[in-house]
Design an enzyme around this catalytic site. Structure first.
Site, PDB file in Angstrom:
ATOM      1  N   THR A  61      44.578  55.220  33.838  1.00 44.04           N
ATOM      2  CA  THR A  61      44.800  53.799  33.543  1.00 44.04           C
ATOM      3  C   THR A  61      45.946  53.238  34.383  1.00 44.04           C
ATOM      4  OG1 THR A  61      46.288  54.470  31.751  1.00 44.04           O
ATOM      5  CG2 THR A  61      44.013  53.950  31.143  1.00 44.04           C
ATOM      6  N   HIS A  62      45.899  51.899  34.563  1.00 44.74           N
ATOM      7  CA  HIS A  62      47.076  51.110  34.972  1.00 44.74           C
ATOM      8  C   HIS A  62      47.224  50.095  33.843  1.00 44.74           C
ATOM      9  CE1 HIS A  62      47.905  52.541  39.009  1.00 44.74           C
ATOM     10  NE2 HIS A  62      46.664  52.358  39.408  1.00 44.74           N
ATOM     11  N   ARG A  92      51.575  55.466  36.279  1.00 44.77           N
ATOM     12  CA  ARG A  92      52.726  54.570  36.282  1.00 44.77           C
ATOM     13  C   ARG A  92      53.577  54.684  37.548  1.00 44.77           C
ATOM     14  NH1 ARG A  92      56.571  52.177  36.877  1.00 44.77           N
ATOM     15  NH2 ARG A  92      57.917  51.049  35.421  1.00 44.77           N
ATOM     16  N   LYS A  93      53.481  55.799  38.240  1.00 43.63           N
ATOM     17  CA  LYS A  93      54.258  56.010  39.476  1.00 43.63           C
ATOM     18  C   LYS A  93      55.721  55.616  39.302  1.00 43.63           C
ATOM     19  CE  LYS A  93      50.436  55.552  42.775  1.00 43.63           C
ATOM     20  NZ  LYS A  93      49.339  55.032  41.935  1.00 43.63           N
ATOM     21  N   ALA A  95      59.669  55.612  39.634  1.00 41.92           N
ATOM     22  CA  ALA A  95      60.404  55.789  40.897  1.00 41.92           C
ATOM     23  C   ALA A  95      61.894  55.455  40.778  1.00 41.92           C
ATOM     24  CB  ALA A  95      59.769  54.920  41.984  1.00 41.92           C
ATOM     25  N   ASN A  99      67.787  57.797  33.788  1.00 40.90           N
ATOM     26  CA  ASN A  99      67.982  57.010  32.568  1.00 40.90           C
ATOM     27  C   ASN A  99      66.975  55.869  32.468  1.00 40.90           C
ATOM     28  OD1 ASN A  99      69.678  56.297  30.161  1.00 40.90           O
ATOM     29  ND2 ASN A  99      69.942  54.412  31.353  1.00 40.90           N
ATOM     30  N   THR A 100      66.723  55.210  33.579  1.00 43.01           N
ATOM     31  CA  THR A 100      65.785  54.080  33.575  1.00 43.01           C
ATOM     32  C   THR A 100      64.356  54.548  33.329  1.00 43.01           C
ATOM     33  OG1 THR A 100      67.218  52.817  35.033  1.00 43.01           O
ATOM     34  CG2 THR A 100      64.914  52.132  34.946  1.00 43.01           C
ATOM     35  N   ARG A 239      36.648  52.286  42.078  1.00 41.41           N
ATOM     36  CA  ARG A 239      35.636  51.293  42.427  1.00 41.41           C
ATOM     37  C   ARG A 239      34.309  51.900  42.854  1.00 41.41           C
ATOM     38  NH1 ARG A 239      39.682  48.209  46.290  1.00 41.41           N
ATOM     39  NH2 ARG A 239      40.507  50.340  46.260  1.00 41.41           N
TER      40      ARG A 239
HETATM   41  P1  BMP Z   1      39.733  53.249  43.965  1.00 38.72           P
HETATM   42  O1  BMP Z   1      38.885  54.526  43.801  1.00 38.72           O
HETATM   43  O2  BMP Z   1      39.092  52.049  43.324  1.00 38.72           O
HETATM   44  O3  BMP Z   1      40.143  53.007  45.374  1.00 38.72           O
HETATM   45  O4  BMP Z   1      41.037  53.469  43.099  1.00 38.72           O
HETATM   46  C1  BMP Z   1      41.963  54.489  43.378  1.00 38.72           C
HETATM   47  C2  BMP Z   1      43.013  54.582  42.292  1.00 38.72           C
HETATM   48  O5  BMP Z   1      43.874  55.682  42.597  1.00 38.72           O
HETATM   49  C3  BMP Z   1      43.886  53.375  42.138  1.00 38.72           C
HETATM   50  O6  BMP Z   1      44.167  53.213  40.745  1.00 38.72           O
HETATM   51  C4  BMP Z   1      45.174  53.726  42.867  1.00 38.72           C
HETATM   52  O7  BMP Z   1      46.299  53.146  42.247  1.00 38.72           O
HETATM   53  C5  BMP Z   1      45.224  55.232  42.750  1.00 38.72           C
HETATM   54  N1  BMP Z   1      45.827  55.942  43.895  1.00 38.72           N
HETATM   55  C6  BMP Z   1      45.278  55.902  45.177  1.00 38.72           C
HETATM   56  O8  BMP Z   1      44.255  55.245  45.399  1.00 38.72           O
HETATM   57  N2  BMP Z   1      45.874  56.615  46.183  1.00 38.72           N
HETATM   58  C7  BMP Z   1      46.985  57.381  46.003  1.00 38.72           C
HETATM   59  O9  BMP Z   1      47.445  58.022  46.927  1.00 38.72           O
HETATM   60  C8  BMP Z   1      47.544  57.428  44.708  1.00 38.72           C
HETATM   61  C9  BMP Z   1      46.949  56.717  43.677  1.00 38.72           C
HETATM   62  O10 BMP Z   1      47.460  56.801  42.471  1.00 38.72           O
END
Ligand code: BMP
Length: 272
Positions: A61-62, A92-93, A95, A99-100, A239
């Site tokens: 998820t995002h 969530r990545k 970075a 603490n944050t 996608r």
């Molecule tokens: P899609 O298959 O629709 O291109 O989506 C890829 C998903 O993987 C997206 O949610 C993107 O944030 C994540 N992603 C990526 O495409 N490449 C990376 O190197 C790291 C990712 O998290």
């Protein structure tokens, strides 16, 4: 190609609870497919998860792109988790400083640690980011993936940066369960004759059967290339599965099944 032990064997040796559950689920459902559901309406999010649920080990998820988010969405996501037997990965990545990220992971509107079994982090800040996230995630039995490589054209996560991510993972094996990467990096174990009990999962986004990429730098490779040739454990598809029409639920189920079959076939070939 790259050889590894079976998902089931690796599940038995896994110490982190999220890694163990994930590997057990993969073996039980015979799938190494994760679907990334990047849609902005909770109705679409739930419908797509329900449609692909039978074919996945993991839903990515995002959560911060959902326009109509409210806390009842989490209970609905958890109902689908029980119905279809998969776990969640909030992409969530993180970075920031320790603490944050601990606050971002535990608090705010999304309370990610309370429902997402797995999350991920960039290693730009160094070891403190793992320490911060582990302070929240470890007591809950969560697992962390480090971004060692990215799928995008011109990614800066290469060479010594990728190697440093591997080193950070090795120093934190209780919480770091693997990587977002395009391949199983050299020396990363999990092979049949591997003596060490080190085992990291490789999750690979940028997977598509029909398209080479998008207009914003995304690059696609096939499930077969990722799993068989590059030693990836889990393919992440977005996608490629729901892209043509997020409302076409039957087509979405069909595509998820196809990616699942491609990913599993490549894995079985890798085992022998
Ligand atoms: P899609 O298959 O629709 O291109 O989506 C890829 C998903 O993987 C997206 O949610 C993107 O944030 C994540 N992603 C990526 O495409 N490449 C990376 O190197 C790291 C990712 O998290």
């Amino acid at each position: 190609g790259v050889q590894t032990r079976s998902y089931g064997q690796r599940a038995r040796n896994a110490k982190n609870p999220a890694a163990k559950t994930l590997l057990d689920t993969m073996e039980r459902k015979k799938t190494n497919l994760a679907v990334s559901v990047d849609v902005t309406k909770s109705e679409d999010l739930l419908a797509i998860i329900d449609a692909v649920g039978p074919y996945v080990c993991l839903i990515k998820t995002h959560i911060d792109i959902v326009e109509d988010f409210d806390s009842t969405l989490i209970a609905k996501l958890q109902n689908l988790e029980r119905k279809h037997d998969f776990i969640y990965f909030e992409d969530r990545k993180f970075a920031d400083i320790g603490n944050t990220v601990a606050l971002q992971y535990s608090s705010g509107v999304y309370k990610i640690a309370s429902w997402s079994h797995i999350t991920n982090a960039h290693v730009v800040p160094g070891p403190s980011i793992i320490k911060g996230l582990a302070s929240i995630g470890l007591p809950l039995g969560r697992g962390l993936l480090l971004l060692a490589e990215m799928s995008t054209a011109g990614s800066l996560a290469t060479g010594s940066y990728t190697e440093a991510a591997v080193e950070l993972a090795r120093q934190n094996q209780d919480f770091v369960i693997g990587f977002i990467a395009q391949r199983r990096m050299e020396g990363l174990g999990a092979g049949p004759e591997e003596a060490s009990d080190e085992d990291f999962l490789i999750l690979t986004p940028g997977i598509g059967l029909e398209s080479q990429g998008d207009s914003m730098g995304q690059q696609y490779r096939t499930p077969r290339t990722a799993v068989l040739e590059s030693g990836s454990d889990i393919i992440i598809v977005g996608r490629g599965i729901y892209g043509s029409d997020p409302k076409a639920i039957d087509a979405i189920s069909g595509k998820a099944r196809r990616y699942m079959e491609e990913g599993w076939k490549a894995y079985v070939e890798r085992l022998v």
